[in-house]
Design an enzyme around this catalytic site. Structure first.
Site, PDB file in Angstrom:
ATOM      1  N   HIS A 158     -22.527   1.983  39.178  1.00 23.08           N
ATOM      2  CA  HIS A 158     -21.682   2.205  37.989  1.00 23.08           C
ATOM      3  C   HIS A 158     -22.536   2.322  36.726  1.00 23.08           C
ATOM      4  O   HIS A 158     -22.058   2.035  35.635  1.00 23.08           O
ATOM      5  CB  HIS A 158     -20.665   1.073  37.797  1.00 23.08           C
ATOM      6  CG  HIS A 158     -19.921   0.701  39.042  1.00 23.08           C
ATOM      7  ND1 HIS A 158     -18.716   1.255  39.393  1.00 23.08           N
ATOM      8  CD2 HIS A 158     -20.247  -0.143  40.061  1.00 23.08           C
ATOM      9  CE1 HIS A 158     -18.313   0.750  40.540  1.00 23.08           C
ATOM     10  NE2 HIS A 158     -19.229  -0.097  40.977  1.00 23.08           N
ATOM     11  N   SER A 285     -38.070  20.089  19.640  1.00 21.60           N
ATOM     12  CA  SER A 285     -36.878  20.527  18.915  1.00 21.60           C
ATOM     13  C   SER A 285     -37.335  21.376  17.739  1.00 21.60           C
ATOM     14  O   SER A 285     -38.371  21.106  17.136  1.00 21.60           O
ATOM     15  CB  SER A 285     -36.104  19.306  18.416  1.00 21.60           C
ATOM     16  OG  SER A 285     -35.334  19.650  17.281  1.00 21.60           O
ATOM     17  N   LYS A 291     -38.952  15.020  18.582  1.00 23.29           N
ATOM     18  CA  LYS A 291     -38.313  15.189  19.885  1.00 23.29           C
ATOM     19  C   LYS A 291     -39.254  15.699  20.975  1.00 23.29           C
ATOM     20  O   LYS A 291     -40.098  16.550  20.740  1.00 23.29           O
ATOM     21  CB  LYS A 291     -37.130  16.157  19.778  1.00 23.29           C
ATOM     22  CG  LYS A 291     -35.946  15.614  19.037  1.00 23.29           C
ATOM     23  CD  LYS A 291     -35.353  14.361  19.670  1.00 23.29           C
ATOM     24  CE  LYS A 291     -34.464  14.685  20.858  1.00 23.29           C
ATOM     25  NZ  LYS A 291     -33.264  15.407  20.465  1.00 23.29           N
ATOM     26  N   GLU A 298     -32.913  19.156  32.553  1.00 21.57           N
ATOM     27  CA  GLU A 298     -31.594  19.562  32.043  1.00 21.57           C
ATOM     28  C   GLU A 298     -31.191  20.930  32.579  1.00 21.57           C
ATOM     29  O   GLU A 298     -30.037  21.148  32.959  1.00 21.57           O
ATOM     30  CB  GLU A 298     -31.605  19.583  30.515  1.00 21.57           C
ATOM     31  CG  GLU A 298     -31.675  18.191  29.898  1.00 21.57           C
ATOM     32  CD  GLU A 298     -31.895  18.273  28.403  1.00 21.57           C
ATOM     33  OE1 GLU A 298     -30.953  18.591  27.679  1.00 21.57           O
ATOM     34  OE2 GLU A 298     -33.040  18.034  27.950  1.00 21.57           O
TER      35      GLU A 298
END
Ligand code: ARG
Length: 467
Positions: A158, A285, A291, A298
């Site tokens: 979970h 970024s 970043k 992804e």
């Protein structure tokens, strides 16, 4: 638009309207079947020679012509013609233009069984390459685990901290999944490995083709080298179930990659901080200078959507088709090509990324030091002292509540506090929280015990060295 010299001669007064030609062409994507198309044609021609339909000289000329065309395609000098519709007609028309005997090549063959054989040959090659890449990804996972034999992390259910596991154990879970994916792919290959040539357009041929010979020449053979040919001509030209099996196995592989990607994305976040990916496998970024993003993971997660979609497209493509060949089937190619290309790229990139990833032992250790991860071990401790598990679960639940109430970690309650909850606790209760010992206690097959994980790593290293 000129009419095609191959399929439209005789019957048609004019060529198709330009927009029909543009709508129905497949050369823009099926050209990539050229190797398999030529290979199939050479096998077919060889057999036609053996049954007396081609002379030795004709066979020789056809082979030389096809080889030459193959070389031109390879070097990029072959002129593909959209008006010739697809890879089959482009190659055959050009062969016939150069070699008169080319006009005999299509004897007892239709593009319907030709495309079926091409795509089966293509799929076999594709699965073989993908299989090697999956092995590569398994090696990357095993390698990452083996580089960090001392790292323990919390395992999650979970997405809540559950119990401690060796970092390698978590990675090996994916190695197991990938192994089943590989099994499914090879299983799909097995069923694709049957030769449909000789099915003709729908009903075989009145000519005495030697289908087994063609199958043998094309490597459509079983483990004992016996030829495997489709047993029903209508089935041979109309089903694409083998492509759907491939698309399904690939979709599941992609789903596994997506889950792995998701773990990587979580682990690389500041909140987890379990791993670091080398700069070359991350991106920045355009706005935020700090970043470093896990784009490979992804995109792998994102591309899974296409691969799953391709499976749905293929299933839907087949569902309403009356027997036998229908032009709809041409729509199979872009979907399977996309699946093959996408899955392979994801497998390779994920493997390369993991080869350039390392664990951050300090943050893993900090997370794994949470004594709550050993609450189940505490219940097992009570079980060893004779308490029924349900009761032990309840007792430990009360201990956890007490620790929460005092704002103390579980391993910092005093023995008196433990015994205040239940008299079964003895001074040795503190041993439960020795993480190293706790890992050693997980000693059954499949558990993340110290010896177990070591043995599993060894087993995989041995297996993959042979693969
Ligand atoms: N390009 C076609 C396909 O991919 C080849 C078979 C065409 N057959 C036909 N009868 N038009 O399915």
């Amino acid at each position: 638009m000129s009419s095609s010299p191959v399929s439209r001669s005789g019957r048609f007064g004019s060529g198709p309207a330009a927009e029909v030609a543009a709508f129905s062409e497949s050369i823009s994507f099926d050209w990539r079947l050229w190797r398999h198309d030529i290979r199939g044609s050479i096998a077919h021609a060889t057999m036609l020679r053996e049954i007396g339909i081609l002379s030795a000289a004709e066979l020789k000329a056809i082979k030389a012509g096809l080889d030459e065309i193959g070389r031109e395609i390879e070097s990029g000098t072959f002129a593909w013609k959209m008006e010739l519709e697809d890879v089959h007609m482009n190659i055959e028309a050009e062969l016939t233009r150069r070699v008169p005997a080319g006009a005999r090549l299509h004897t007892a063959r239709s593009r319907n069984d030709q495309v079926a054989v091409d795509i089966r040959l293509w799929l076999r090659d594709e699965i073989d390459t993908l299989a090697a890449d999956v092995r590569g990804l398994q090696k990357a996972l095993v390698g990452l685990g083996a580089r960090h034999p001392e790292v323990i992390i919390p395992g999650y259910t979970h997405l809540q901290r559950a119990q401690p596991v060796w970092f390698a154990h978590h990675l090996l879970a994916y190695v197991e999944m990938l192994d089943r994916d590989l099994g499914r792919l090879l299983d799909a290959r097995e069923r694709a490995n049957v030769c449909p040539l000789g099915s003709g357009a729908i009903a075989g041929s009145t000519l005495p083709l030697d289908r087994e010979r063609v199958a043998t020449l094309l490597g459509f053979v079983d483990a004992k080298g016996r030829p495997r040919v489709t047993q029903n001509s209508m089935d041979g030209v109309s089903d694409r179930d083998f492509l759907i099996e491939f698309a399904a196995a690939s979709a599941l592989l992609a789903v596994h990659l997506s889950r792995l990607a998701e773990d990587v994305i979580l682990w690389v976040s500041t909140e987890f901080g379990f791993i670091r990916i080398a700069d070359a496998y991350t991106t920045g970024s355009s706005l935020m200078p700090q970043k470093k993003n896990p784009d490979v993971a992804e995109l792998t997660r994102g591309k899974t959507g296409r691969v799953v979609g391709n499976l749905m497209s293929l299933l839907t493509l087949l569902k309403g088709l009356p027997m036998t060949y229908n032009r709809d089937l041409q729509e199979d190619k872009e979907r399977v090509f996309d699946t093959a290309d996408t899955v392979r790229a994801c497998v390779r990139l994920m493997g390369a990324m993991l080869d350039n990833t390392r664990a951050i032992p300090e943050s893993c250790a900090a997370a794994a030091a949470d004594p709550l991860l050993l609450a189940t071990d505490l219940a097992d401790y009570l079980v060893r002292k004779g308490m029924p598990f349900r009761q032990a679960h309840h007792v430990v639940g009360s201990v956890v509540a007490l620790a929460e109430k005092w704002g103390k970690p579980l391993n910092q309650l005093t023995l008196a506090e433990y015994q205040g909850v239940d008299r079964t606790f003895e001074p040795d209760v503190m041993d439960v929280f020795d993480l190293k010992k706790a890992m050693q206690r997980r000693a059954i097959t499949g558990a993340p015990g110290t010896a177990q994980v070591k043995a599993q790593l060894k087993r995989w290293q041995r297996l993959l060295a042979k693969a």
